[in-house]
Design an enzyme around this catalytic site. Structure first.
Site, short mmCIF file in Angstrom:
data_model
loop_
_atom_site.label_atom_id
_atom_site.label_comp_id
_atom_site.label_asym_id
_atom_site.label_seq_id
_atom_site.Cartn_x
_atom_site.Cartn_y
_atom_site.Cartn_z
N LYS A 167 0.97 0.61 104.95
CA LYS A 167 -0.08 -0.35 104.62
C LYS A 167 -1.39 0.13 105.22
CE LYS A 167 -0.94 -5.37 105.10
NZ LYS A 167 -0.35 -6.62 105.65
N SER A 201 -0.23 -10.21 102.07
CA SER A 201 -1.17 -9.12 102.33
C SER A 201 -0.53 -7.75 102.23
CB SER A 201 -1.85 -9.31 103.69
OG SER A 201 -1.01 -8.97 104.75
N SER A 204 3.35 -12.23 105.28
CA SER A 204 2.82 -11.07 104.57
C SER A 204 3.77 -9.90 104.44
CB SER A 204 1.52 -10.60 105.23
OG SER A 204 0.47 -11.49 104.91
#
Length: 534
Positions: free
Chosen positions: A126, A206, A230
């Site tokens: 990420k 997210s 998330s």
């Protein structure tokens, strides 16, 4: 500034993201073409390899026997990023050294110096996880062009385990903590990530790029981060496994923060065993991250070895249905309860108390923690804005950042009470203690091994202006408590995945993963996405 990349170089990527991102893609794809022809994986093995179904143990056996190379495996994933990701838009940038990392891994294996359980395995990160020499933007255009000087602690652990860092995944900008009306999966750097099952639907949470990329077989595993939902929500919405570990199991040093009281990083994979292997590599104490000192074991846990096929036999599982919100979710949850019972578990309906109080206290506490923790992180990144106020001004000047939604949370953080404020301290005490009580009291009252609840409702259509059309989730108790939570695929509403989450007390990560693996083994419902337009 206009991009100077020649038009002939991968025009498919042009216009999606910034010049630096396009160049990283191009360099890595060029390396793939140059090296792939010279050092191909054995032709008999690689073409038959089903990336969607392959597990890390299976891949390791193939590489140990010389039937597959890390170069071949990495090349397959890079090739899918160059083609499949045109639809999904989940990968911000590929690491231009990915093929070189794979070649080094193959050499280590041949010479008997394999590093660990992730040797040669491609991993996406990420893009709020610091990676030396690669942009780490948290999706914000304000952080482009000034890469971190060092890897995050968790990245060093992945490299030490032999992983190939494949690149960076898109995310909801600032981990979905910029606007009260943000749309999940959108960032100023990467644009909108789509759900690979139905492309006009949202990937949730997210860690949207990490979940969508794993679902689309663009990496073997990906790293996500979670403050509240998330990891598990994009896992549920994209039909993959997401493991949100206990707070303190994985270091947050070098991860763009929201809250030191709730943030953690964890693995996302297409099966539980890959998530368990990756979590084993990520875990460990870090003097720079105090909560990791609380980890009770002197030796790291091999979470894959802890997986027990009979984990559900005789287990007592609390079922937090949250029924009546969505009929398809109710059906999948009832089917999941049947799966648990079929493996010998006793399923007891429960309700978790204090949820309204937890949510009210959490929201206010996070603002103060964000106002403290983000500037502290920014000070480790010379050349980028050094305060939330500077970010607010950058966004106001930028032509892209506020094009879809605002920055209300940033603006509220500017006037949030400090973390030495008595009101803040009471909010944090209330949120954390009630979240722990909601789980601990429920476990104790019914003598439970874990609690199961729906992770997500079917993915909603992506739209801008009013935020996500979120219906239900179960992430908050474990997220605020700092307890482990694992989402595993449980069924579908048409083509849209629905997951169930299993959670328990702090440091029960091995138990929760084992229960999730036994559930997955009994009901292997996951199927590959079809990239339907709508």
């Amino acid at each position: 500034m206009a991009c100077s990349v020649a038009p002939a170089l991968d025009a498919r990527v042009a216009g999606r993201v910034g010049c630096g991102v396009r160049l990283l893609r191009l360099v890595s794809l060029s390396l793939l073409l140059a090296v792939g022809a010279a050092v191909p994986a054995p032709a008999a093995a690689t073409p038959r390899l089903d990336l969607d179904r392959s597990t890390i143990p299976q891949l390791q056996r193939l590489m140990d026997r010389g039937e597959l190379s890390s170069i071949g495996l990495t090349g397959r994933y890079l090739g899918r990023i160059a083609t499949v990701d045109r639809k999904v838009r989940s990968v911000l940038a590929v690491d231009p050294t990915a093929i070189a990392q794979a070649a080094a891994s193959d050499l280590r294996r041949r010479t008997g110096h394999a590093r660990g359980p992730l040797e040669g395995i491609p991993v996406l990160l990420k893009d709020n996880v610091d990676t030396r020499g690669l942009d780490t933007t948290a999706g914000s255009r304000a952080l482009r062009g000034k890469p971190p000087a060092a890897d995050a602690t968790l990245v060093r652990k992945l490299r030490a385990a032999g992983a190939v860092i494949l690149g960076k995944a898109n995310l909801s900008e600032w981990a979905n903590y910029r606007s009260t009306k943000s749309t999940s999966g959108w960032s100023g750097v990467g644009g909108q990530t789509h759900n690979p099952y139905v492309l006009d639907r949202n990937p949730c949470g997210s860690s949207s790029g990490s979940g969508a990329a794993v679902a689309a077989s663009l990496a073997q595993v990906a790293i996500g981060t979670e403050t509240d939902g998330s990891i598990v929500c994009p896992a549920g919405a994209n039909g993959v496994v997401g493991a949100k570990p206990s707070l303190g199991l994985v270091s947050r040093t070098g991860v763009v923060p929201i809250s030191a009281e709730q943030d953690t990083a964890g693995p996302m994979a297409r099966n539980v065993v890959d998530a368990a292997i990756t979590l084993s590599a990520l875990q460990g104490r870090d003097p720079a991250d105090p909560p990791t000192a609380d980890y009770p074991a002197d030796q790291p846990t091999d979470y894959a070895r802890e997986l027990r096929p009979d984990a559900l036999d005789g287990a007592r599982i609390g079922l937090w249905r949250q029924s009546g919100v969505n009929a398809e979710v109710d059906r999948v949850v009832e089917e999941a309860a049947g799966v648990l019972r079929s493996r010998g578990a006793e399923v007891i309906d429960v309700e978790l108390p204090y949820q309204d109080q937890i949510g009210a206290a959490e929201g206010s506490a996070l603002l103060s923690e964000f106002a403290r923790d983000l500037p502290a992180y920014l000070r480790t990144r010379p050349g980028v804005p050094q305060s939330i106020a500077e970010l607010v001004e950058f966004n106001r000047r930028d032509q892209v950042e506020l094009s879809k939604f605002g920055q209300e949370l940033f603006e509220q953080a500017l006037t949030a009470p400090g973390t030495d404020d008595p009101g803040y301290r009471e909010q944090r005490r209330t949120a954390t203690s009630l979240a722990r009580d909601s789980i601990d009291e429920t476990l104790a009252a019914h003598d439970l091994d874990a609690i199961v609840s729906p992770t997500n409702s079917p993915a909603w259509k992506t739209a801008y202006g009013e935020g996500d059309a979120f219906e239900l989730g179960s992430s908050t108790p474990a997220a605020v408590a700092g307890y482990p939570n694992v989402s595993v695929p449980a069924g579908y509403a048409g083509d849209l995945p629905i997951g169930v989450s299993l959670f328990a007390g702090r440091w029960a990560d091995a138990d929760v993963l084992s229960l999730a693996a036994a559930f997955e083994d009994t009901a292997p419902v996951r199927r590959a996405p079809r990239y339907l337009p709508g």
